[in-house]
Design a protein around this motif. Structure first.
Motif, PDB file in Angstrom:
ATOM      1  N   SER A 412       0.819  -1.215   0.000  1.00 15.18           N
ATOM      2  CA  SER A 412       0.000   0.000   0.000  1.00 15.18           C
ATOM      3  C   SER A 412       0.852   1.265   0.000  1.00 15.18           C
ATOM      4  O   SER A 412       0.400   2.319  -0.429  1.00 15.18           O
ATOM      5  N   VAL A 413       2.105   1.158   0.475  1.00 14.02           N
ATOM      6  CA  VAL A 413       2.975   2.330   0.569  1.00 14.02           C
ATOM      7  C   VAL A 413       3.851   2.473  -0.671  1.00 14.02           C
ATOM      8  O   VAL A 413       3.970   3.564  -1.257  1.00 14.02           O
ATOM      9  N   THR A 414       4.503   1.388  -1.060  1.00 14.02           N
ATOM     10  CA  THR A 414       5.400   1.413  -2.219  1.00 14.02           C
ATOM     11  C   THR A 414       5.217   0.127  -3.022  1.00 14.02           C
ATOM     12  O   THR A 414       6.048  -0.787  -2.948  1.00 14.02           O
ATOM     13  N   PRO A 415       4.138   0.034  -3.781  1.00 14.62           N
ATOM     14  CA  PRO A 415       3.789  -1.238  -4.441  1.00 14.62           C
ATOM     15  C   PRO A 415       4.868  -1.766  -5.392  1.00 14.62           C
ATOM     16  O   PRO A 415       5.018  -2.977  -5.530  1.00 14.62           O
ATOM     17  N   ASP A 416       5.605  -0.889  -6.034  1.00 11.48           N
ATOM     18  CA  ASP A 416       6.613  -1.347  -6.988  1.00 11.48           C
ATOM     19  C   ASP A 416       7.790  -2.054  -6.309  1.00 11.48           C
ATOM     20  O   ASP A 416       8.484  -2.857  -6.941  1.00 11.48           O
ATOM     21  N   ARG A 417       8.022  -1.740  -5.036  1.00 13.03           N
ATOM     22  CA  ARG A 417       9.184  -2.303  -4.344  1.00 13.03           C
ATOM     23  C   ARG A 417       8.772  -3.231  -3.204  1.00 13.03           C
ATOM     24  O   ARG A 417       9.631  -3.690  -2.439  1.00 13.03           O
ATOM     25  N   ALA A 418       7.497  -3.538  -3.091  1.00 14.30           N
ATOM     26  CA  ALA A 418       7.007  -4.289  -1.936  1.00 14.30           C
ATOM     27  C   ALA A 418       7.643  -5.680  -1.855  1.00 14.30           C
ATOM     28  O   ALA A 418       8.154  -6.093  -0.803  1.00 14.30           O
ATOM     29  N   PHE A 419       7.645  -6.416  -2.975  1.00 14.46           N
ATOM     30  CA  PHE A 419       8.198  -7.767  -2.949  1.00 14.46           C
ATOM     31  C   PHE A 419       9.704  -7.740  -2.717  1.00 14.46           C
ATOM     32  O   PHE A 419      10.248  -8.550  -1.951  1.00 14.46           O
ATOM     33  N   THR A 420      10.398  -6.787  -3.356  1.00 13.36           N
ATOM     34  CA  THR A 420      11.853  -6.699  -3.197  1.00 13.36           C
ATOM     35  C   THR A 420      12.235  -6.445  -1.743  1.00 13.36           C
ATOM     36  O   THR A 420      13.105  -7.125  -1.176  1.00 13.36           O
ATOM     37  N   LEU A 421      11.583  -5.471  -1.106  1.00 16.28           N
ATOM     38  CA  LEU A 421      11.920  -5.129   0.274  1.00 16.28           C
ATOM     39  C   LEU A 421      11.543  -6.260   1.234  1.00 16.28           C
ATOM     40  O   LEU A 421      12.276  -6.529   2.198  1.00 16.28           O
ATOM     41  N   THR A 422      10.420  -6.919   0.979  1.00 17.02           N
ATOM     42  CA  THR A 422      10.013  -8.025   1.847  1.00 17.02           C
ATOM     43  C   THR A 422      10.999  -9.185   1.751  1.00 17.02           C
ATOM     44  O   THR A 422      11.371  -9.792   2.773  1.00 17.02           O
ATOM     45  N   LEU A 423      11.453  -9.493   0.547  1.00 19.66           N
ATOM     46  CA  LEU A 423      12.416 -10.582   0.385  1.00 19.66           C
ATOM     47  C   LEU A 423      13.772 -10.219   0.990  1.00 19.66           C
ATOM     48  O   LEU A 423      14.456 -11.080   1.558  1.00 19.66           O
ATOM     49  N   LEU A 424      14.176  -8.958   0.891  1.00 20.01           N
ATOM     50  CA  LEU A 424      15.423  -8.534   1.538  1.00 20.01           C
ATOM     51  C   LEU A 424      15.310  -8.666   3.058  1.00 20.01           C
ATOM     52  O   LEU A 424      16.271  -9.064   3.735  1.00 20.01           O
ATOM     53  N   LEU A 425      14.143  -8.333   3.607  1.00 19.64           N
ATOM     54  CA  LEU A 425      13.921  -8.520   5.031  1.00 19.64           C
ATOM     55  C   LEU A 425      14.031  -9.996   5.403  1.00 19.64           C
ATOM     56  O   LEU A 425      14.651 -10.356   6.417  1.00 19.64           O
ATOM     57  N   ALA A 426      13.435 -10.871   4.579  1.00 20.11           N
ATOM     58  CA  ALA A 426      13.498 -12.317   4.846  1.00 20.11           C
ATOM     59  C   ALA A 426      14.942 -12.810   4.827  1.00 20.11           C
ATOM     60  O   ALA A 426      15.347 -13.619   5.668  1.00 20.11           O
ATOM     61  N   ALA A 427      15.740 -12.329   3.876  1.00 25.07           N
ATOM     62  CA  ALA A 427      17.154 -12.713   3.824  1.00 25.07           C
ATOM     63  C   ALA A 427      17.884 -12.243   5.076  1.00 25.07           C
ATOM     64  O   ALA A 427      18.711 -12.971   5.646  1.00 25.07           O
ATOM     65  N   GLY A 428      17.585 -11.027   5.522  1.00 26.84           N
ATOM     66  CA  GLY A 428      18.207 -10.519   6.745  1.00 26.84           C
ATOM     67  C   GLY A 428      17.812 -11.322   7.972  1.00 26.84           C
ATOM     68  O   GLY A 428      18.649 -11.598   8.844  1.00 26.84           O
ATOM     69  N   MET A 429      16.539 -11.717   8.063  1.00 26.63           N
ATOM     70  CA  MET A 429      16.087 -12.546   9.181  1.00 26.63           C
ATOM     71  C   MET A 429      16.828 -13.880   9.200  1.00 26.63           C
ATOM     72  O   MET A 429      17.193 -14.399  10.261  1.00 26.63           O
ATOM     73  N   THR A 430      17.074 -14.447   8.023  1.00 26.85           N
ATOM     74  CA  THR A 430      17.790 -15.720   7.935  1.00 26.85           C
ATOM     75  C   THR A 430      19.204 -15.610   8.501  1.00 26.85           C
ATOM     76  O   THR A 430      19.714 -16.565   9.107  1.00 26.85           O
ATOM     77  N   LEU A 431      19.844 -14.461   8.312  1.00 26.77           N
ATOM     78  CA  LEU A 431      21.240 -14.292   8.731  1.00 26.77           C
ATOM     79  C   LEU A 431      21.387 -13.880  10.195  1.00 26.77           C
ATOM     80  O   LEU A 431      22.503 -13.929  10.738  1.00 26.77           O
ATOM     81  N   LEU A 432      20.304 -13.497  10.860  1.00 29.42           N
ATOM     82  CA  LEU A 432      20.404 -13.011  12.241  1.00 29.42           C
ATOM     83  C   LEU A 432      21.053 -14.005  13.205  1.00 29.42           C
ATOM     84  O   LEU A 432      21.840 -13.595  14.080  1.00 29.42           O
ATOM     85  N   PRO A 433      20.768 -15.316  13.113  1.00 33.65           N
ATOM     86  CA  PRO A 433      21.407 -16.237  14.072  1.00 33.65           C
ATOM     87  C   PRO A 433      22.923 -16.278  13.996  1.00 33.65           C
ATOM     88  O   PRO A 433      23.564 -16.782  14.920  1.00 33.65           O
ATOM     89  N   LEU A 434      23.518 -15.764  12.907  1.00 33.28           N
ATOM     90  CA  LEU A 434      24.979 -15.721  12.828  1.00 33.28           C
ATOM     91  C   LEU A 434      25.572 -14.921  13.984  1.00 33.28           C
ATOM     92  O   LEU A 434      26.683 -15.220  14.460  1.00 33.28           O
ATOM     93  N   LEU A 435      24.843 -13.899  14.449  1.00 35.16           N
ATOM     94  CA  LEU A 435      25.349 -13.066  15.551  1.00 35.16           C
ATOM     95  C   LEU A 435      25.535 -13.897  16.808  1.00 35.16           C
ATOM     96  O   LEU A 435      26.507 -13.702  17.555  1.00 35.16           O
ATOM     97  N   LEU A 436      24.602 -14.811  17.076  1.00 34.69           N
ATOM     98  CA  LEU A 436      24.719 -15.685  18.243  1.00 34.69           C
ATOM     99  C   LEU A 436      25.692 -16.822  17.984  1.00 34.69           C
ATOM    100  O   LEU A 436      26.484 -17.200  18.862  1.00 34.69           O
TER     101      LEU A 436
END
Length: 451
Positions: A412-436
């Protein structure tokens, strides 16, 4: 057959029952909607009710095992599970179906932690990598084959056969449990933490309902309100649990760094894949891929997952978990990012993306499954298994709800980039356990070779 092999087989059969009932029913929803005049939210609760039942009863596993004994508890759980499967398969209304699915989850919720604790207790630490490989093979094959079986049963003429399909397997497992599991010496009955049970059950119930509501755009405001209420109840529960000698969930077991790491990994790697799969399905549909083609991308995922399970079994005892977990997170993150480059009519990119996600996700989940129980004494395995399986249940819906909500807001905010930003967030979530992961000593992440 040795007693250890019998116990492992019983656990794998119980695990298969749980997975079948989580993944087989979706294909029957259109037929259920027509026959029982069910709405879409009601259909969603066919699965949600089963998951809620599982989640509510898991914390009671240790207390019930001490009160009834593991043999009687397994037999009772299997009997309740089978009976409720029959009642769900013959339900006259959608309300009755949802109710019986809730009770079926209550029966099935004790199969996994009790059976898992028994299997790991009788398995020497040096052999637990092989046990985990068998567990992960079941976790791979059953979800992959269950929808196909469900579709075939619906094609026979009735959705009811989908819900009744687990009854023969449950009956067989019940007979084997009664014949094989040894009676045990009476154990001291721990005091039941009634306050913790009420607060924990209420908090988890509100959390699961909130997550299911957040995933639906029309119910998102209600879902956020319920999420805030769940958070408040769980905070009160956490404060109460710290002052309780024998809490309903033994959070003190999180002092084991491998259990702590394994739970975070499972939440943020396999859990994130569940949410990514939803986002990828919507993206592929937007690019014109057919449902059959989208479903077909799970084949390279399954093949890569099988390779990862074999790799973990061979290399985890030799090199430890750090390189396998690191490689797994990186593979899944790269696979998620590749989804951004999908174009119509180019199947190679999504095939590679799903293969990398299968390889990475299974490297992480199979390593985490083994690490979770490293360093635990025998009397800690059952409460530890309860924590692990509660975390596993939450991983199935938590990341999916977060990513679905983010995608909806961004659309609803940025429809052209919605999928790209969501997938980048998912990739970042996947890498978070590396910190621990990289904060723990390497010696902590190696398998013990002796009891």
């Amino acid at each position: 057959m040795t007693y250890r092999a019998k116990v492992e087989l019983l656990y794998l059969l119980g695990f298969s029952l749980d997975l079948v009932n989580m993944f087989i029913g979706t294909v029957a929803y259109p037929a259920v909607a027509t026959d029982l005049h069910a709405s879409v939210p009601q259909l969603a609760w066919i699965g949600n009710a089963y998951m809620l039942g599982l989640t509510l009863v898991i914390p009671l596993g240790s207390w019930l095992a001490a009160r009834l004994g593991e043999r009687r508890l397994l037999c009772l759980s299997l009997a309740v599970f089978a009976l409720c499967a029959i009642l769900a398969g013959t339900a006259p209304s959608i309300e009755a179906l949802i109710g019986w699915r809730l009770l079926q989850g209550l029966g099935g919720g004790l199969l996994i932690p009790v059976g898992q604790a028994m299997a790991y207790r009788h398995c020497p630490p040096a052999e637990r990598g092989r046990l985990t490989a068998r567990i992960m093979a079941v976790a791979l094959l059953v979800p992959a084959l269950s929808p196909t079986l469900g579709g075939w049963l619906v094609g026979l003429g009735s959705w009811r056969w989908v819900l009744l399909a687990s009854v023969p397997l449950a009956a067989l497992t019940l007979l084997l449990a009664a014949a094989w599991v040894r009676s045990e010496e009476p154990r001291a009955l721990p005091r039941l933490d009634r306050r913790g049970l009420v607060l924990g059950s209420l908090g988890l119930s509100l959390l699961l309902v909130a997550l299911s509501q957040i995933a639906e755009a029309q119910q998102r405001t209600l879902g956020i309100g319920l999420l805030m209420a769940a958070t408040a109840v769980l905070v009160v529960y956490a404060r109460t649990a710290r002052r309780t000698a024998q809490p309903v969930l033994h959070w003190t077991l999180l002092r084991h760094p491998t259990l702590r790491l394994a739970m975070v990994v499972y939440l943020l790697v396999p859990g994130t894949f569940i949410g990514t799969q939803l986002v990828a399905t919507l993206l592929l549909h937007r690019h014109g891929y057919t449902p059959a083609a989208i479903g077909g991308f799970m084949l390279p995922w399954a093949l890569a997952s099988a390779c990862a399970i074999a790799t973990t079994r061979h290399w985890l005892p030799r090199i430890g978990a750090r390189p396998l977990l690191s490689a797994g997170m990186l593979c899944q993150a790269v696979g998620i990012v590749l989804l951004i480059g999908i174009h119509p009519g180019q199947a190679g990119v999504p095939m590679l993306a799903f293969a990398l996600m299968g390889l990475g996700g299974s490297l992480c989940s199979s390593s985490a499954q083994t690490l979770a129980f490293q360093g635990m004494a025998d009397d800690e395995l059952l409460p530890g298994s309860a924590l692990w399986n509660l975390n596993r249940q939450l991983s199935f819906c938590l990341a999916a709800a977060v990513l679905a909500c983010v995608l909806a807001v961004l659309s609803s905010v940025t429809p052209d980039r919605a999928f790209t930003l969501t997938l980048l967030l998912a990739a970042g979530m996947t890498l978070l356990p590396l910190l621990l992961l990289w904060r723990l000593p390497a010696s902590t992440l190696t398998l013990r070779t002796s009891v």
